[in-house]
Design a protein around this motif. Structure first.
Motif, PDB file in Angstrom:
ATOM      1  N   VAL A   1      50.088 -18.105 -66.774  1.00  0.00           N
ATOM      2  CA  VAL A   1      49.025 -17.302 -67.186  1.00  0.00           C
ATOM      3  C   VAL A   1      48.884 -17.831 -68.892  1.00  0.00           C
ATOM      4  N   GLY A   2      49.909 -17.963 -69.625  1.00  0.00           N
ATOM      5  CA  GLY A   2      49.947 -18.321 -70.992  1.00  0.00           C
ATOM      6  C   GLY A   2      49.339 -19.618 -71.167  1.00  0.00           C
ATOM      7  N   LYS A   3      49.534 -20.600 -70.252  1.00  0.00           N
ATOM      8  CA  LYS A   3      48.714 -21.944 -70.646  1.00  0.00           C
ATOM      9  C   LYS A   3      47.352 -21.999 -70.096  1.00  0.00           C
ATOM     10  N   MET A   4      47.066 -21.161 -69.072  1.00  0.00           N
ATOM     11  CA  MET A   4      45.531 -20.928 -68.757  1.00  0.00           C
ATOM     12  C   MET A   4      44.799 -20.370 -69.784  1.00  0.00           C
ATOM     13  N   VAL A   5      45.262 -19.278 -70.625  1.00  0.00           N
ATOM     14  CA  VAL A   5      44.730 -18.729 -71.679  1.00  0.00           C
ATOM     15  C   VAL A   5      44.474 -19.868 -72.841  1.00  0.00           C
ATOM     16  N   GLN A   6      45.700 -20.679 -73.156  1.00  0.00           N
ATOM     17  CA  GLN A   6      45.565 -21.726 -73.744  1.00  0.00           C
ATOM     18  C   GLN A   6      44.224 -22.750 -73.605  1.00  0.00           C
ATOM     19  N   VAL A   7      44.292 -23.022 -72.422  1.00  0.00           N
ATOM     20  CA  VAL A   7      43.050 -23.881 -72.064  1.00  0.00           C
ATOM     21  C   VAL A   7      41.804 -23.273 -72.342  1.00  0.00           C
TER      22      VAL A   7
ATOM     23  N   MET B   1      41.107 -20.787 -74.623  1.00  0.00           N
ATOM     24  CA  MET B   1      41.050 -20.899 -75.954  1.00  0.00           C
ATOM     25  C   MET B   1      40.527 -22.209 -76.628  1.00  0.00           C
ATOM     26  N   ALA B   2      41.150 -23.380 -75.977  1.00  0.00           N
ATOM     27  CA  ALA B   2      40.343 -24.510 -76.218  1.00  0.00           C
ATOM     28  C   ALA B   2      39.072 -24.906 -76.306  1.00  0.00           C
ATOM     29  N   MET B   3      38.922 -24.496 -74.923  1.00  0.00           N
ATOM     30  CA  MET B   3      37.271 -24.664 -74.460  1.00  0.00           C
ATOM     31  C   MET B   3      36.538 -23.717 -75.282  1.00  0.00           C
ATOM     32  N   ALA B   4      36.763 -22.663 -75.573  1.00  0.00           N
ATOM     33  CA  ALA B   4      36.155 -21.992 -76.364  1.00  0.00           C
ATOM     34  C   ALA B   4      35.877 -22.292 -77.679  1.00  0.00           C
ATOM     35  N   GLY B   5      36.847 -22.969 -78.412  1.00  0.00           N
ATOM     36  CA  GLY B   5      36.866 -23.762 -79.507  1.00  0.00           C
ATOM     37  C   GLY B   5      35.844 -24.840 -79.459  1.00  0.00           C
ATOM     38  N   VAL B   6      35.881 -25.764 -78.351  1.00  0.00           N
ATOM     39  CA  VAL B   6      34.963 -26.756 -78.193  1.00  0.00           C
ATOM     40  C   VAL B   6      33.528 -26.321 -78.527  1.00  0.00           C
ATOM     41  N   MET B   7      33.228 -25.391 -77.705  1.00  0.00           N
ATOM     42  CA  MET B   7      32.046 -24.584 -77.670  1.00  0.00           C
ATOM     43  C   MET B   7      31.389 -24.071 -78.937  1.00  0.00           C
ATOM     44  N   VAL B   8      32.240 -23.783 -79.916  1.00  0.00           N
ATOM     45  CA  VAL B   8      31.793 -23.425 -81.223  1.00  0.00           C
ATOM     46  C   VAL B   8      31.840 -24.211 -82.353  1.00  0.00           C
ATOM     47  N   LEU B   9      32.812 -25.205 -82.299  1.00  0.00           N
ATOM     48  CA  LEU B   9      33.249 -26.252 -83.152  1.00  0.00           C
ATOM     49  C   LEU B   9      32.370 -27.281 -83.073  1.00  0.00           C
TER      50      LEU B   9
END
Length: 424
Positions: free
Chosen positions: A245-251, A253-261
């Motif tokens: 679960v923790g690693k899933m959330v990390q991925v 968050m990374a994809m959310a970051g890509v979308m915004v940044l």
């Protein structure tokens, strides 16, 4: 030429964050900008690419391992390994023709600009490796440097023409005025993908399915925003990869970051590019007239400037597991998708633009295009492997045959290779 290859590799090893600002500076001077303004434009564009590369790194460093974990999870066993674009590029630059392609490619581009056969000024020097690869493939077939260089030039001309053709999508959809994308891993999929989108949008029922970011946001409110789309699709990718679960959330968050940044980094890059584009336009208008089509010029940039769009990322994240399914079910495919799974955003960029961000239509067309690419990569695996052996490329453990979706399964490259195979 072979003795020059290490020098070329060292120059290109500086990367776009150094090479591009230098080229932009001299282009700015050529079009009449003051040295200070030309330097500022080059520096700003370089900083923009630093940011873009960081975000692309965030994307690939999370999506790549997740995609590889899916391969293990699903137990897929195919004997041709997709080494991805980094492997294909290293093989290309190790070719005996590599040192010649860079200056020849620049000369061809200048000649085409002067003869008005292209409107794209390709400053994306690093991605000349696609031209080199096409030539190196023919060299492996014919052992002829002359034929190899002709093949590289034909590939370049085709890509520049496609870049001109698709430039309106850059302005209308990606809001990148005066920019085109002469990147081989993006432009080559447009001749299949764009007509497919046109066809899909004529099919009853399917044509009415709307799943672009705006319609998703209207339906789901705050949870339909790109940042939430990235989070949800990233978590889904992590789940399919078998992560905890923790690693899933990390991925996620990374994809959310890509979308915004990514859009913000592209905006910074455009801040530096606008003075160059305006200077180029004024320079050409003085010579061809204000209303002349000849006064238009596009700055050819890396397709990375398109990969952060929410629809591109969403389409690509859906296509990653779908590509693995296609690899198993398509008759005749022998390629195990691996290295280029993280390259899918580059493959789908123009398809998404043609679909005006409709994710459903983009996924359908993208799946067809990738399916065709897998078959082309399978058909060229032996020559891809021969090139790798000649370049002393370190084969993946246990692999006897290699290929790549990016270039081994590239339509323009495949057609050129088949023509040279026929005449030889």
């Amino acid at each position: 030429m072979e003795s020059l290859t290490p020098m070329v590799q060292a120059f290109l090893g500086l990367g776009p964050t150094v090479i591009l600002p230098v080229f932009i500076f001299f282009i700015g001077l050529l079009f009449g900008l003051s040295p200070a303004k030309a330097f500022r434009s080059g520096l700003t564009i370089g900083v923009g690419f630093v940011g873009i590369n960081l975000v692309v790194g965030l994307l690939t460093s999370n999506l790549g391992p997740a995609a590889h974990a899916m391969v293990s999870n699903f137990g897929i066993n195919l004997h041709v390994i997709d080494i991805g674009w980094p492997g294909a590029a290293s093989i290309a630059w190790a070719s005996p023709i590599a040192a010649a392609v860079l200056p020849i490619g620049l000369i061809v581009n200048v000649i085409m600009l002067l003869t008005k056969t292209t409107k794209t000024m390709d400053v994306d020097i690093w991605n000349y490796w696609h031209f080199t690869f096409a030539g190196a493939f023919v060299y492996a077939l014919t052992d002829s440097i002359a034929q190899a260089l002709v093949a590289a030039v034909i590939f370049e001309i085709a890509i520049l023409k496609i870049a001109d053709w698709t430039a309106p999508y850059m302005e209308k959809y990606f809001e990148l005025e005066g920019v085109s994308v002469p990147t081989g891993s993006t432009a080559s999929y447009a001749p299949i993908g764009i007509p497919l989108i046109w066809l899909i949008q004529k099919i009853p029922v399917i044509k009415d399915l709307k799943a672009d970011p705006d319609s998703i946001q209207k339906r789901f409110g705050i949870f339909g925003e790109p940042i939430f789309m990235g989070l949800i699709l990233g978590i889904l990718i992590g789940f399919l990869a078998g992560y905890e679960v923790g690693k899933m959330v990390q991925v996620g968050m990374a994809m959310a970051g890509v979308m915004v940044l990514m859009p913000r980094m592209v905006k910074l890059l455009m801040e530096g590019l606008i003075p160059i584009s305006e200077a180029a336009r004024e320079f050409l208008q003085k010579r061809f007239g204000a209303e002349s089509e000849a006064s238009k010029i596009y700055i050819g940039l890396d397709a990375a400037v398109t990969t952060g769009h929410p629809s591109v990322i969403a389409t690509s994240l859906i296509l990653v597991p779908l590509t693995l399914v296609l690899a198993v079910i398509i008759p005749g495919n022998t390629v195990l998708p691996f290295g280029d799974l993280a390259t899918i955003p580059f493959i789908t960029a123009m398809i998404v633009a043609a679909a005006r961000g409709n994710i459903v239509h983009s996924v359908i067309a993208g799946a067809i295009v990738i399916g065709m690419s897998l078959l082309m990569a399978s058909a060229t695996a032996e020559f891809h492997t021969a090139m790798g052996v000649a370049a002393q490329f370190k084969m993946p453990e246990g692999a006897t045959l290699i290929s790549s979706i990016d270039q081994g399964g590239n339509l323009v490259h495949f057609i050129i290779f088949k023509v040279f195979e026929f005449i030889n």
